[in-house]
Scaffold this motif. Sequence first.
Motif, PDB file in Angstrom:
ATOM      1  N   GLN A 244     -19.298  -9.458   8.556  1.00  8.15           N
ATOM      2  CA  GLN A 244     -19.141 -10.850   8.996  1.00  8.15           C
ATOM      3  C   GLN A 244     -19.644 -11.822   7.942  1.00  8.15           C
ATOM      4  O   GLN A 244     -19.027 -12.858   7.687  1.00  8.15           O
ATOM      5  CB  GLN A 244     -19.880 -11.072  10.316  1.00  8.15           C
ATOM      6  N   TRP A 245     -20.760 -11.497   7.294  1.00  6.29           N
ATOM      7  CA  TRP A 245     -21.260 -12.351   6.205  1.00  6.29           C
ATOM      8  C   TRP A 245     -20.279 -12.349   5.030  1.00  6.29           C
ATOM      9  O   TRP A 245     -20.017 -13.388   4.422  1.00  6.29           O
ATOM     10  CB  TRP A 245     -22.640 -11.854   5.769  1.00  6.29           C
ATOM     11  N   ALA A 246     -19.717 -11.175   4.742  1.00  6.59           N
ATOM     12  CA  ALA A 246     -18.736 -11.090   3.658  1.00  6.59           C
ATOM     13  C   ALA A 246     -17.505 -11.929   3.972  1.00  6.59           C
ATOM     14  O   ALA A 246     -16.998 -12.660   3.109  1.00  6.59           O
ATOM     15  CB  ALA A 246     -18.339  -9.633   3.423  1.00  6.59           C
ATOM     16  N   PHE A 247     -17.004 -11.834   5.204  1.00  9.52           N
ATOM     17  CA  PHE A 247     -15.828 -12.625   5.574  1.00  9.52           C
ATOM     18  C   PHE A 247     -16.128 -14.120   5.497  1.00  9.52           C
ATOM     19  O   PHE A 247     -15.265 -14.913   5.105  1.00  9.52           O
ATOM     20  CB  PHE A 247     -15.375 -12.278   6.997  1.00  9.52           C
ATOM     21  N   LYS A 248     -17.334 -14.506   5.873  1.00  3.64           N
ATOM     22  CA  LYS A 248     -17.668 -15.929   5.898  1.00  3.64           C
ATOM     23  C   LYS A 248     -17.770 -16.511   4.496  1.00  3.64           C
ATOM     24  O   LYS A 248     -17.231 -17.590   4.230  1.00  3.64           O
ATOM     25  CB  LYS A 248     -18.981 -16.139   6.658  1.00  3.64           C
ATOM     26  N   TYR A 249     -18.446 -15.792   3.604  1.00  2.58           N
ATOM     27  CA  TYR A 249     -18.749 -16.375   2.293  1.00  2.58           C
ATOM     28  C   TYR A 249     -17.852 -15.889   1.160  1.00  2.58           C
ATOM     29  O   TYR A 249     -17.962 -16.390   0.049  1.00  2.58           O
ATOM     30  CB  TYR A 249     -20.223 -16.165   1.964  1.00  2.58           C
ATOM     31  N   TRP A 250     -16.977 -14.932   1.423  1.00  2.00           N
ATOM     32  CA  TRP A 250     -15.994 -14.497   0.424  1.00  2.00           C
ATOM     33  C   TRP A 250     -14.601 -14.582   1.066  1.00  2.00           C
ATOM     34  O   TRP A 250     -14.066 -13.583   1.561  1.00  2.00           O
ATOM     35  CB  TRP A 250     -16.274 -13.075  -0.058  1.00  2.00           C
TER      36      TRP A 250
ATOM     37  N   LYS B 158     -29.762 -17.072   0.570  1.00  2.00           N
ATOM     38  CA  LYS B 158     -29.214 -17.372  -0.753  1.00  2.00           C
ATOM     39  C   LYS B 158     -28.803 -18.841  -0.842  1.00  2.00           C
ATOM     40  O   LYS B 158     -28.403 -19.453   0.165  1.00  2.00           O
ATOM     41  CB  LYS B 158     -28.003 -16.477  -1.044  1.00  2.00           C
ATOM     42  N   ALA B 159     -28.860 -19.357  -2.035  1.00  2.00           N
ATOM     43  CA  ALA B 159     -28.566 -20.778  -2.230  1.00  2.00           C
ATOM     44  C   ALA B 159     -27.166 -21.146  -1.766  1.00  2.00           C
ATOM     45  O   ALA B 159     -26.935 -22.215  -1.212  1.00  2.00           O
ATOM     46  CB  ALA B 159     -28.744 -21.144  -3.712  1.00  2.00           C
ATOM     47  N   TYR B 160     -26.189 -20.244  -1.969  1.00  2.00           N
ATOM     48  CA  TYR B 160     -24.809 -20.577  -1.615  1.00  2.00           C
ATOM     49  C   TYR B 160     -24.622 -20.717  -0.112  1.00  2.00           C
ATOM     50  O   TYR B 160     -23.619 -21.286   0.345  1.00  2.00           O
ATOM     51  CB  TYR B 160     -23.843 -19.525  -2.162  1.00  2.00           C
ATOM     52  N   ALA B 161     -25.564 -20.203   0.695  1.00  2.00           N
ATOM     53  CA  ALA B 161     -25.431 -20.257   2.149  1.00  2.00           C
ATOM     54  C   ALA B 161     -26.506 -21.111   2.791  1.00  2.00           C
ATOM     55  O   ALA B 161     -26.651 -21.095   4.016  1.00  2.00           O
ATOM     56  CB  ALA B 161     -25.489 -18.833   2.716  1.00  2.00           C
ATOM     57  N   ALA B 162     -27.237 -21.855   1.993  1.00  2.00           N
ATOM     58  CA  ALA B 162     -28.425 -22.550   2.497  1.00  2.00           C
ATOM     59  C   ALA B 162     -28.117 -23.456   3.675  1.00  2.00           C
ATOM     60  O   ALA B 162     -28.932 -23.608   4.589  1.00  2.00           O
ATOM     61  CB  ALA B 162     -29.078 -23.339   1.368  1.00  2.00           C
ATOM     62  N   ASN B 163     -26.928 -24.072   3.693  1.00  2.00           N
ATOM     63  CA  ASN B 163     -26.609 -24.980   4.803  1.00  2.00           C
ATOM     64  C   ASN B 163     -25.767 -24.309   5.885  1.00  2.00           C
ATOM     65  O   ASN B 163     -25.357 -24.959   6.845  1.00  2.00           O
ATOM     66  CB  ASN B 163     -25.898 -26.237   4.288  1.00  2.00           C
ATOM     67  N   GLY B 164     -25.515 -23.015   5.726  1.00  2.00           N
ATOM     68  CA  GLY B 164     -24.747 -22.290   6.725  1.00  2.00           C
ATOM     69  C   GLY B 164     -23.275 -22.597   6.715  1.00  2.00           C
ATOM     70  O   GLY B 164     -22.520 -22.098   7.550  1.00  2.00           O
ATOM     71  N   GLN B 165     -22.851 -23.404   5.783  1.00  2.00           N
ATOM     72  CA  GLN B 165     -21.446 -23.810   5.738  1.00  2.00           C
ATOM     73  C   GLN B 165     -20.635 -22.818   4.918  1.00  2.00           C
ATOM     74  O   GLN B 165     -20.975 -22.503   3.774  1.00  2.00           O
ATOM     75  CB  GLN B 165     -21.317 -25.197   5.099  1.00  2.00           C
ATOM     76  N   ALA B 166     -19.569 -22.312   5.486  1.00  2.00           N
ATOM     77  CA  ALA B 166     -18.690 -21.381   4.773  1.00  2.00           C
ATOM     78  C   ALA B 166     -17.766 -22.156   3.856  1.00  2.00           C
ATOM     79  O   ALA B 166     -17.444 -23.321   4.109  1.00  2.00           O
ATOM     80  CB  ALA B 166     -17.877 -20.554   5.763  1.00  2.00           C
ATOM     81  N   PRO B 167     -17.297 -21.532   2.770  1.00  2.00           N
ATOM     82  CA  PRO B 167     -16.327 -22.185   1.881  1.00  2.00           C
ATOM     83  C   PRO B 167     -15.061 -22.535   2.645  1.00  2.00           C
ATOM     84  O   PRO B 167     -14.652 -21.810   3.546  1.00  2.00           O
ATOM     85  CB  PRO B 167     -16.059 -21.104   0.810  1.00  2.00           C
TER      86      PRO B 167
END
Length: 461
Positions: free
Chosen positions: A254-260, A452-461
């Motif tokens: 789920q983390w992979a799907f969200k951020y990649w 991680k910095a890329y997820a600090a605000n919880g917002q997905a790309p």
Amino acid sequence: MRSFISIPLLAGLAASSTIPASPVDARDAAAAPSFAPIKSQEDLSKALNDLYTDAQYLGLGAVAGAALLNAIVPLASPNSTAELAEDFKKITAANPKDIFEYGAQIILNGFSGQDFLTIFNAYVATQTTSTSAAQPAPSTPKPTPATPPTTSPSPTSAKQSTSPPDFTYGRIPPVIFLPGTAALAGQNFGPNYGKLLKRDNIADPVYLNLPGQNLADIQGAAEYTAYAINYISAISNNVNVSTISWSAGSLDSQWAFKYWPSTRSRVSDAIRLSADLHGTVFARLLCPGFTTPGCTPAIAQQEYDSKFINVLRANGGDSAYVPTTSIYSIFDEIVQPQSDPIASAASLDARGVGVTNVELQSVCTALLPGGLPINDHEGVIINALGYELAKDALTHAGPGQLSRVDTNMACERFAADGLSLADIFATYALIPIAALNILAFQPKADGEPPIKAYAANGQAP
């Protein structure tokens, strides 16, 4: 509810080498029943009843009882046939009511043979070749998130994913197995879904081992997961892959799907067993001394209200990114809450990709084999209804559908058709093995890793 450590350690014994052949007189040999694969609660009850009945003629020839026990649970180098027979007397005298009590009695009677972890690891060790070594991708596929992570998987990550030597590179759709906390993928899925999917020629197994046996930072495990999805698809003629995950393996995906986002279009199905997408209120129980350096990073992150869980679920992360089939049980001894409508495993469907959430007891009830308390955290992996739903998902567009499954047949089965008693024991060994791996993991942490910095605000790309 059984405690974390009380799952029968007997399962490890089921994989050990057999004892040297012992003479059995004709009378005893004729009396000893044979044990066919266990396919239902009725089969299991018959097997255990036959085992107990056999104890009644131990006086006529104890070796027969020992031979029978060895036929079901091959034992590890007993000191003598006489000692084996004596232990058999003690075990069967307990008149076990079910598979768990039977396993517990063996352990309580001190009848554990050599170290069960060594035995079990030898049994489930997946003798595979590295997919990357067998057929390198024409280019090095990498996740391409809109916001690059502070760390990224390297090509060596692909070496963590292994497949059998007969891997078809896309001729049969690949399925990536994502193990749970403190497990290796081969241990987790080899004796159950890996075996069944190969038999049914539905999917090509790829076993993904994650850093620290998935006890390290889940964010890092998710990077390996994202890389593996892209990599396996690329070397498989760019066909889509599917993922089958147990427990925390679902958090990895789920983390992979969200951020990649690059992974989403490459995945046909995410099949999740005993997932903890909202963590578990039992996490602290798995980490005694949580406030001191005594926990593992991944378990700290699985606290029900952890920062990791909150970031994962924020901004739509509690909804599926790919067609998702989630199967879980109210009798889960590791993940709670696990009952509708607040089951940790349940996924929302804000994106309309298709989600099927199945609480086993809502279909089978707690009175049928498919819904009994034996369908716990690891029991879901052998559940017949769960496997039928997984097959349905893999052979149709979208998630698995109960309307296409013979739920009456599935609910009447103790385990998926094709699993032997040894397979069942091997699956239930996951919890005690995980317990040892958790204790052995270093370095321990006094809390969860930073986001991680890329997820600090919880917002997905």
